[in-house]
Design a protein around this motif. Structure first.
Motif, PDB file in Angstrom:
ATOM      1  N   PHE A 399      67.189  69.157  64.629  1.00  0.00           N
ATOM      2  CA  PHE A 399      67.302  70.178  63.594  1.00  0.00           C
ATOM      3  C   PHE A 399      65.934  70.616  63.116  1.00  0.00           C
ATOM      4  N   ALA A 411      70.883  75.453  62.401  1.00  0.00           N
ATOM      5  CA  ALA A 411      70.669  74.113  61.864  1.00  0.00           C
ATOM      6  C   ALA A 411      71.691  73.806  60.774  1.00  0.00           C
ATOM      7  N   VAL A 412      71.985  74.785  59.950  1.00  0.00           N
ATOM      8  CA  VAL A 412      72.951  74.546  58.874  1.00  0.00           C
ATOM      9  C   VAL A 412      74.328  74.245  59.469  1.00  0.00           C
ATOM     10  N   VAL A 415      74.278  70.690  60.854  1.00  0.00           N
ATOM     11  CA  VAL A 415      74.395  69.554  59.942  1.00  0.00           C
ATOM     12  C   VAL A 415      75.778  69.511  59.299  1.00  0.00           C
ATOM     13  N   LEU A 416      76.339  70.674  59.049  1.00  0.00           N
ATOM     14  CA  LEU A 416      77.691  70.646  58.477  1.00  0.00           C
ATOM     15  C   LEU A 416      78.657  70.019  59.472  1.00  0.00           C
TER      16      LEU A 416
END
Lengths: 484, 631, 168, 103, 546
Positions: A399, A411-412, A415-416
């Motif tokens: 990330f 990246a968001v 991670v989610l």
């Protein structure tokens, strides 16, 4: 008409040969090993893999190209040689726990494992698309067989058939892609393709489509959505040890080849394919994780999880650049370790003849087999990306590569997704530690090799999780080699 | 030395509290009373030193060191001994000691003897901290501390549900006022950078202009705290319920000392209030209204302690009236005299209750004077003092307040006060007649072996009766008696603006009030001794009024409906509907949505190869399409 | 002139290919496939890849198709219902649309091709001078030695695999 | 109809054959025939290789075709073995019926 | 200087970790040995922290006992530990509560003691790490790694709905923190862009030139992670579930320490790293804090389960802490830090007490009790002190913190301080009603008659806490003095940032944003992206107003 046999530079073959010879030796040796000593096959395999590892380490830093660039010896290839040899080594160890003394065709089994390792190595070090294709096919054919290895079981048959049909279908596209690239550039040798493109010629649609078709082939192998659908079925139906091998090895091999082709040979296509892979990465992560949520079969769950992880690696691929590629390498190692560890634990926890396939089978194991269960938990935490484990460091690096390349959205989403994944990884732990078993099972003998595999993976997972710098350094060196 | 005043009861409290269970009862009593008497001795010692100083410099301070320091704000454990503190400390420790002694007998049978004394000592300590503090924050320590003790002592017999809820109610109602005080304090920090009295009072005139809104709000915040602690409108509701506590507690805390903390706070903050005429006006009005209001309720109550409790509220109203019209010294004077006679009344009532084994209903008493002579006599002294009959203590102080009210131009307030005086006379003597005179309505089983309380209870009664009869003379002549000369320098000069009326009119006014009180007494005499059926007739004649008084104007019910229940149901609704369904529901909803998405996507995985082929095909076509047509 | 050869061969190739996928009897399908192989072999000849053309016939038509036929007869599988009668018609329609698009995309790619690949040294003259087969042989053992060796391993794997899987 | 057949003709033919193979894979349910369709696809690719080889004057394409043939043969051998093994257990090679593994 | 005192901070972290490994080697059946060993290790760690406290130099604003070693050099992350006046109280709180919690777990665990104690020690190690780490990645490793032992503590040794609770806890926390991880990385890259150095060293990152726009997003990510941990309204619903199901020790550490990590995170990271964004978000967060104070208190009133009640009270108390932090002045921040410790002590003690009656009665429903004062006098005394501490009785610890927070807040937002003061009233309401229903009244259940009073071990657990409650209440300066320098420095960092003048609302309005600010942001919004518009509703960009 004279045939001048070329000087052959054997060095690029050096790490591969032990594996190839090992495969043949096992095949032959099996005929001579007495009935009670079939584990000699495994030991022979281990020896050849160890030799390969040794050679690879010795050759670190050497750069050679074999005839017509068919094989390239560089740090990138060596890195993957080490990875494959390690994966294979662990696979052999856990297979020793999985196959009992009475399993027929052990010689064939281990030699196929070695041959598929060979295929992976060819994919990682192939300097020619043809070699990569052939490596891919070597790998695939061996894996088709291994998937169907329990030929008396319908699930195993089904897995093999599905794998074969879809695999062949996908390699048709892959091959077509090679053909188009050949047509567009006049060569299949990666260096020449690169040189051709480096001349500043604009690449027509033929090349682009060729690249796209290669992407389909790789996408199939790494199980990227929407080319992923074989994965859960095959991983579920295949023998557990083979599933472990496939999950850990195939993906790494496919990504190795992918990087070689796309980063080394077709860097100018980056703009086109990064957008495509962006979408693939998102779909892959999301679908893998969402469907893994609702699985009850551990192998199937891990299969979907492997899809999701392919998505994470694709994030690093999209990010590109040195960090992205380093992230791919690093993550693949972490990923291989934790998956192999998890499968080794599944095998080590099983009794003879009764695999622990369903989540419910793990009830209460946490306190009945504390050490193994703790390792299993560790692997699950690692897969979920919770520190201090390899999985966390891998995700961190991936990330950060994505952010460095300004792929913030990706990246968001990534991670989610990893948050979603926490749920199903933890569910296994929940069942191991937080629910009572339906019935007491009789204690079963432990398989020492499988336990050894668990231990090695666990140590590796922690080691990389706590002190990732060394591996990162190796990965970076490898990538530097690729860029040349 | 000053610190020893609160510390000695604190130590006593700890000793009794932590080790009392293993101590003999007599030792518990000795330690507790010893601690209280030490406090009194130290107070007297300090007092002696204080009066040895010249009148203008009567003040000394002592600090035990810093307490809280953060940034530019710091507060120390500092105490201050000036005339105001001295009077308060003397009253508190003096009356406190007597009540300790009284409790030896009163609580003799109780199984939680040591707990009682421990709390009583703790109360004394906290109360002394309150009155001796040299800054608002330390005052607040004592303020909350006495609240805690009051809470625990009201709920002393916690097994009685009524006692338990009365305790809680007391604490919570007080807490409302306390929150206002806290806001006032933090505001002071912002305005003056300190909570030290001297600094605050020095800075105040500069920081707050006379009559400014800020000064008004600030002083009203403090006064809000005072209405809680001193049971004024609209926060008085806890005090009648507080009578669930043991009677010595009612005497000490809910009559003589703690409830006067509000008066003390306002008096102490006189320099602030002087800056806010509107606030003073409000204080006066609240005080005057409370006085009349509580007196009116007291007219018809049948519980002996509750009558006295309403009387307390009413008398506290007088004090605030005094403060509000600027007669701070008069207010404090009334505080002191009230401490004596109200403690006396409660203790006497306690003596009655003790003798009747817990009976508190006036309708079941009568003619007790014959068997409880000392009690009856002392009660009578207390009643006379309370009713403001010359020359008992209450007369002097109350008269002074009424005079100051009139003199400051508050004619209407004076009228209220005078009316209250009549009411006071009536209910006090109604009480006296119902309990001690007339025919006995006692349960025959009780009346057979009635006997006077032990010496430990009688002695305080007698001493307090003496006090009630005499302390008023400290305030003679009004406005320039020894009391005022002693206390005067504490208050701002402007506080004496009311003193300008002619002394002649003072006498007239005093007579008027006295007459009012006498009228009340006479009516009580007629209604309850001469024509015992008359009250019922009256009640039947004015049913609405009677019921309004009997049910205390339904204020408790109003508060229940308007405040308590809405908050409770809001809490319940928030908890179940909003928190569980909305907030947690959306959290879980997201989770289950994700899970359901997984279930739906899972169905794509049909197991059929053609589907999988199709999927690959979709991928290929879209990918190539993008590459050919877009990329 | 080439067109005269090319066109019929192409037509045959397409027709037989379509037959492979539409005929319901597996046996006919297999035979159609043989037809395709032959047509392709002809095209290879046209493209001057004589060796490949021959190998095409030997390996595909000879070896692979025999295997297929053998298995068809061994398993005795029946006819399958025609595709358009099946339940999953929507999927098929979607598939057909997709395939149409695929063809379109490939055609666009091919049509817009600007041939720019590096020209190799093996023009027809060179090839004819050495001989197609000789040239292939030489290249197999020099430039393509390693892939060639790998192919041997692939075949070995296939043999081992087939043995393991088809054993009883 | 004169002159040489252009490269594009071969390529289009090859693409068409490839697509027919894809269609076959998609619509047929008999594993064997699916397999044949895949062979069709591979052959189509071979045609592309040879055509490019011709027009680029490069022998690589032809040699690759050789490798592809070898791979195809290997795949067929393995595939048929799998089909036989499956048939033994299931008495069917209809892919519609092979869905033990799903979800 | 104290810097020469060896790797004492590492030792603090490692000691419990090694202890856990040691315990793993002990045979599981030897429970009493395991318990004592765990207590000894944890206690030793406490003593170590006392040494840190003793050798801490209050005059130094910066980090002390700093330890630095290369770690993941390729991403610029290093092993960096240090302690200052902000983390010191929390460090002590952690090391103090850990042995207390272990001692409290000598009974009532119900089997698998070894695993429990291992988790406790691992948790201790992780918690200490969180408070000591000064490298963002290292912090994150501790922050998330600590979830693992907590996950097991709740999940294995918890109540009937433990699995639900523990999964919720972990998932919720992770959901918040992953975005923070991204923000950390993005911050490092932004910093590299400006300075050319890739680093995760907090001290180096502070004061870096982060553009305002970026600050907003990064701050939001950090704030989300920390707000969930605190937990701030409306992210609090994991807390009651986790508390109700957790074993006593778990609740104690959860309430006592874990929640503080959120507030600590704001102070240590979110504020100094993104001062301008913090200022911009301050009204929003203050509003949420105030809502949390009132809401938590109101919901507490309606609870029937003791643990749930205390859990919601935590929401309220932590609202005070947040309010104080975002007042951003010395008193408020010091009050907040102190209040973190206070809440740790009082709520920790409340959970211990609840656990003690739970062990006796196996229920926590308030309705099941009543009149316990009669049978449990010692318990009653302890409970009383703790209750009073919790509702902020002057003289006890809770008051000092609350008062400083209110005093500090009042300077900035009068309205918020007044509303928060209402929270003080409500706190008394729910606590005293609970007290009345549990401790007072008649004993209605015969089961309650035979309850035994606190034993020696239980007193040994509670008395130190009560002494601390009194000590902090009467002498908070010991802690406050050690905060002064660091907090001043922190405030300097916040205020010293370029263009960081906070938009203090005019005195009269007191609430939220002055209307002029709102207009400004709306007029600006046409040029901003949609997210920015949404944010714009909550603050005004400080720089654009002058």
């Amino acid at each position: 008409m004279d045939l001048i046999l070329p000087q052959i530079d054997w060095l690029p073959l050096a790490p591969i040969l032990p594996v190839a010879i090992g495969g043949l030796a096992v095949l032959v040796g099996d005929l001579f090993f007495p009935a009670g000593r079939k584990n000699l096959n495994a030991i022979l395999s281990l020896a050849s893999l160890a030799l390969s590892i040794f050679v690879s380490i010795r050759l670190w830093g050497v750069v050679r190209f074999s005839i017509n660039d068919a094989l390239v010896l560089d740090r990138f290839g060596l890195f993957f040689f080490l990875v494959f040899a390690l994966v294979s080594l662990l696979t052999v160890l856990l297979s020793m726990g999985y196959l009992d003394e009475n399993t027929p065709d052990q010689g064939e089994y281990y030699s196929l494992v070695l041959f598929s390792t060979l295929g992976m190595m060819l994919m990682a070090s192939g300097g020619d698309l043809v070699v990569i294709f052939l490596g891919l096919e070597t790998l695939s054919l061996a894996l088709y067989t291994l998937s169907g290895f329990r030929r008396a079981e319908l699930r195993s048959n089904e897995a093999a058939l599905k794998y074969l049909l879809l695999g062949a279908f996908a390699s048709g596209f892959f091959l077509y892609g090679i053909a188009l690239i050949y047509g567009a550039t006049g060569t299949t040798v990666l260096r020449r393709v690169a040189a051709f493109l480096a001349d500043g010629k604009s690449h027509g649609p033929l090349l682009v489509i060729g690249g796209g078709l290669l992407l389909v082939g790789f996408g199939f192998k790494v199980a990227s959505v929407p080319f992923h659908m074989w994965t859960p079925d095959v991983y579920e139906g295949a023998p557990t040890s083979v599933t472990a091998f496939m999950i850990a090895g195939t993906k790494a091999a496919a990504f190795a080849a992918f990087l070689r082709v796309f980063v080394f040979a077709l860097p100018t296509l980056h703009i086109q394919w990064s957008a495509v892979i962006w979408v693939l990465a998102v779909l892959t992560m999301t679908l893998g994780n969402l469907v893994a949520l609702v699985q009850n079969n551990v192998k199937r769950m891990l299969a979907y999880s492997s899809i999701a992880h392919a998505g994470y690696v694709l994030v690093a691929v999209v990010a590109g650049g040195s960090s992205g590629a380093t992230g791919v390498l690093f993550y693949l190692v972490a990923y291989a370790l934790m998956n192999l560890g998890a499968f080794a634990a599944i095998i080590a926890l099983q009794g003879h003849g009764q695999e622990l396939l369903f989540l419910g089978d793990y009830a209460g194991l946490g306190f009945r087999r504390p050490a193994l269960a703790a390792c299993m938990a560790l692997f699950m935490f690692s897969l979920a990306g919770i520190p201090p484990t390899a999985g966390f460091m891998g995700k961190l690096y991936i990330f950060s590569a994505a952010l460095e390349a300004h792929y913030t959205g990706l990246a968001v989403i990534g991670v989610l997704n990893s948050v979603v994944s926490v749920y199903f990884y933890l569910r296994l732990i929940v069942i191991m530690y937080m629910s009572e078993p339906a019935a007491e099972r009789p204690p079963v003998p432990r398989s020492a090799p499988a336990v050894l595999a668990v231990g090695m993976s666990a140590l590796g997972t922690l080691q990389i999780g706590l002190f990732p710098e060394r591996l990162l350094d190796l990965a970076r060196q490898s990538i530097a080699a690729l860029g040349r | 030395m000053i610190w020893l005043i609160p510390l000695s009861p604190l130590v006593g409290s700890l000793v009794v509290g932590l080790m009392g269970r293993r101590m003999r009862r007599s030792w518990v009593a000795v330690v507790a009373c010893g601690a209280a008497s030490l406090a009194l001795l130290f107070s007297l010692g300090c007092f002696a030193r204080l009066i040895s100083l010249p009148a203008e410099g009567r003040l000394f301070r002592q600090s035990l060191g810093p307490w809280i320091a953060s940034g530019n704000f710091s507060v120390a454990f500092g105490v201050l001994f000036d005339p105001l503190s001295a009077i308060m400390a003397l009253v508190v420790s003096g009356v406190g000691l007597l009540i300790h002694v009284y409790s030896i007998g009163y609580m003799a049978e109780d199984r939680d003897y040591h707990r009682f004394f421990s709390l009583l000592n703790l109360f004394l300590a906290e109360m002394l901290v309150l009155v001796l503090a040299d800054n608002y924050l330390l005052l607040f320590v004592g303020w909350e501390g006495v609240g805690l003790c009051s809470y625990l002592l009201i709920g002393f017999w916690f097994e009685r549900p009524a006692a338990a809820s009365a305790g809680t109610k007391a604490f919570l109602v007080n807490r409302i006022g306390d929150a206002a005080v806290v806001v006032g304090l933090i505001w002071m920090i912002q305005l003056f950078g300190s909570l030290d009295y001297q600094i605050v009072f020095r800075e105040a005139p500069a920081a707050l202009s006379h009559g400014s809104v800020a000064a008004t709000i600030l002083s009203l915040l403090l006064f809000a705290g005072a209405t809680g602690k001193s049971a004024q409108l609209p926060l008085y509701v806890w005090l009648p319920d507080a009578m669930e506590g043991p009677t010595p507690v009612s005497a000490l805390i809910h009559a003589a000392t703690m409830v006067t903390a509000g008066v003390y706070l306002v008096a102490r903050s006189a320099p602030l209030f002087q800056l806010a005429p509107v606030s003073l006006e409000i204080v006066a009005w609240i005080g005057g209204l409370t006085a009349l209001y509580a007196a009116s309720i007291a007219l018809v109550q049948t519980d002996i302690k509750r009558v006295i409790a309403y009387s307390t509220i009413s008398q506290l109203g007088y004090m605030f009236l005094g403060l509000g019209v600027g007669a701070y010294a008069a207010g404090i004077f009334h505080l002191m005299t009230h401490a004596f006679f109200k403690a006396l009344l409660f203790l006497a009532a306690g003596s009655v209750i003790h003798a009747l084994h817990g009976e508190q209903d006036l309708r079941n008493m009568g003619a007790l004077r014959k068997s409880l002579g000392v009690t009856a006599a002392s009660f009578l002294v207390g009643a006379l003092a309370n009713a403001g009959i010359v020359p008992f203590a209450g007369f002097w102080s109350k008269d002074e307040i009424l005079f100051a009210t009139y003199a400051s131009g508050h004619r209407l307030l004076w009228g209220l006060g005078a009316l209250t005086a009549a009411g006071t006379g009536f209910y006090m003597f109604r009480l006296y007649f119902l309990a001690f005179e007339g025919k006995s309505r006692l349960d025959p089983r009780l009346s057979s072996h009635l006997h006077e309380a032990p010496w430990s209870m009688r002695l305080p009664l007698v001493l307090l009766a003496l006090g009630s009869a005499t302390v008023g003379f400290f305030g003679v002549p009004p406005d320039s008696g020894p009391f005022h000369r002693f206390l005067g320098p504490v208050f701002p000069a402007a506080a004496h603006e009311g003193g300008s009326a002619a002394p002649a009119s003072g006498i007239v006014l005093a007579l008027a009030a006295l007459v009012m009180a006498l009228v009340g007494i006479v009516i009580a005499f007629r209604y309850y001794l001469q024509e015992p059926g008359r009250p019922e007739t009256m009640a039947a004649q004015y049913p609405t009024l009677y019921r309004a008084l009997l049910y205390k104007y339904w204020v408790d019910e109003l508060y229940e409906k308007a405040v308590v229940r809405p908050i409770s149901s809001a809490a319940g609704a928030l908890s179940t509907s909003f928190d569980a369904n909305m907030i947690d529901g959306s959290v879980n909803g997201i989770a289950s949505l994700v899970g359901r998405a997984g279930g739906v996507l899972r169905r794509l995985q049909t197991g059929h190869v053609p589907t999988y082929v199709l999927s690959i095909l979709v991928g290929v076509v879209v990918l190539l399409g993008y590459l050919v047509f877009v990329g | 002139m080439e067109w005269l050869v090319f066109a019929p061969l192409a037509a045959v190739a397409l027709a037989t290919a379509v037959s492979v996928i539409v005929l319901r009897n597996p046996m006919y399908c297999a035979l159609s496939l043989v037809g395709t192989f032959f047509a392709l072999s002809g095209l290879f000849l046209l493209l001057q890849a004589q060796f490949i053309a021959v190998v095409q016939v030997i390996i595909y038509a000879g070896a692979i198709m025999v295997l297929f036929l053998f298995v068809i007869m061994l398993l005795d599988v029946g006819h399958e219902p025609p595709a358009w009668l099946r339940r999953d018609r929507p999927k098929l329609v979607l598939g057909m649309v997709l395939i149409g698009l695929l063809l379109l995309e490939l055609a666009v790619a091919i049509g817009s091709r600007v041939s720019q690949g590096i020209q190799g040294p093996y023009t027809s003259e060179v090839v004819n001078a050495i001989g197609n087969t000789q040239l292939i042989g030489r290249l197999l053992f020099t430039d393509f030695l390693i892939p060639f060796e790998i192919t041997s391993i692939i075949l070995l794997v296939a043999i081992v695999g087939a043995m393991v899987l088809a054993k009883r | 109809m004169t002159g040489a057949v252009p490269l594009n003709a071969y390529l289009i033919l090859s693409a068409a054959l490839f697509v027919i193979g894809v269609i076959g894979v998609l619509i047929r349910r008999n594993a064997l025939i699916i397999f044949m369709a895949i062979e069709l696809m591979l052959n189509a690719v071979n045609l592309t290789f040879v055509a490019f080889s011709r027009f680029l004057a490069s022998m690589d394409g032809q040699i690759i075709v050789l490798f592809v043939m070898a791979v195809a043969a290997a795949e067929v051998a393995l595939g048929l073995a799998i089909i036989i093994a499956l048939y033994r257990n299931k008495e069917s090679i209809d892919v519609d019926e092979i869905n033990l593994l799903r979800g | 200087m104290s810097q020469t005192s060896g790797p004492i901070l590492s030792l603090l972290i490692l000691l419990p970790l090694l202890g856990a490994i040691l315990l793993a080697l002990v045979e599981g059946a030897r429970e009493s040995l395991i318990k004592r060993l765990a207590l000894a290790i944890s206690g030793l760690d406490f003593l170590l922290s006392v040494i840190v406290y003793a050798r801490f130099d209050p005059a130094v604003a910066g980090m002390q006992f700093v330890e630095r070693a290369p770690w993941i050099s390729s991403i610029g992350s290093s092993y960096l530990l240090g302690v200052d006046g902000i983390s010191l109280p929390l460090l002590l709180l952690t090391t103090f509560l850990s042995p207390v919690a272990i001692l409290a777990s000598f009974s009532g665990i119900g089997g698998r003691v070894k695993g429990f104690m291992i988790c406790m020690l691992l948790l201790q190690s992780g918690m200490i790490g969180v408070f000591l780490a000064l490298d963002l990645v290292l912090f994150y490793v501790f922050w998330e790694g600590m979830l693992i032992p907590m996950y097991f503590l709740i999940g294995v040794w918890g109540g009937p709905r433990r699995v639900y609770a523990t999964l919720k806890f972990v998932l919720y926390t992770m959901a918040g923190s992953v975005l923070m991880l991204l923000a950390m990385i993005a911050l490092a890259f932004l910093h590299r862009g400006a300075t050319g150095r890739l680093t995760f060293d907090l001290l180096e990152l502070i004061g870096g030139p982060i553009p305002y726009q970026a600050q907003l997003w990064l701050f939001a990510a950090f704030a989300l992670a920390f707000a969930i941990k605190v937990p701030m309204f409306p992210f609090h619903t994991w807390l009651p579930d986790a508390h109700v199901e957790a074993p006593t020790a778990g609740s104690v550490l959860l309430a006592g320490v874990l929640l503080k990590m959120g507030t600590y995170g704001f102070l240590r990271f979110a504020l100094p790293l993104f001062p301008r964004a913090a200022a911009a978000f301050s009204p929003l967060i203050s509003v949420l804090a105030v809502v949390g104070i009132l809401y938590g208190a109101l919901v507490s009133m309606a609870q029937d389960d003791l643990k749930r009640l205390v859990a919601y009270s935590s929401v309220s108390h932590l609202g005070f802490v947040m309010l104080g932090i975002f007042a951003m002045n010395l008193q408020a921040v010091e009050g907040s830090i102190l209040q973190m410790v206070n809440h740790g002590l009082s709520t920790g003690a409340l959970f211990l007490l609840v656990g003690m009656i739970y062990e006796r009665r196996h229920t926590r429903m308030i309705g099941e009790f009543g009149g316990l004062s009669r049978v449990l006098p010692r318990f009653a005394l302890c409970f009383l002190v703790v209750t009073m501490s919790s509702i902020g009785l002057p003289g006890l610890n809770g008051f000092v913190g609350e008062f400083l927070i209110l005093a500090g807040t009042f300077r900035v937002h009068k309205g918020f301080a007044v509303l928060a003061a209402i929270g003080i009233i409500l706190a008394a309401v729910y606590m005293l009603r609970m007290w009345q229903r549990v401790m007072w009244g008649e004993i209605r259940r015969p089961e309650n008659l035979g309850l035994g009073d606190l034993g020696r071990r239980e007193m040994a657990i509670l008395v130190p806490i009560i002494l601390l409650i009194l000590w902090i209440g009467l002498s908070p300066n010991h802690l406050l003095r050690r905060m002064d320098a660091s907090v001043s420095q922190l405030l300097g960092q916040i205020a010293g940032a370029p263009r960081a003048q906070r938009s203090v609302p005019p005195r009269s309005s007191g609430f939220l944003v002055p209307s002029s600010g709102l207009e400004t942001s709306l007029t600006l919004s046409s040029t901003r992206n949609p997210g920015e518009i949404v944010l714009g509703l909550f603050y005004s960009e400080p720089g654009t107003r002058n």
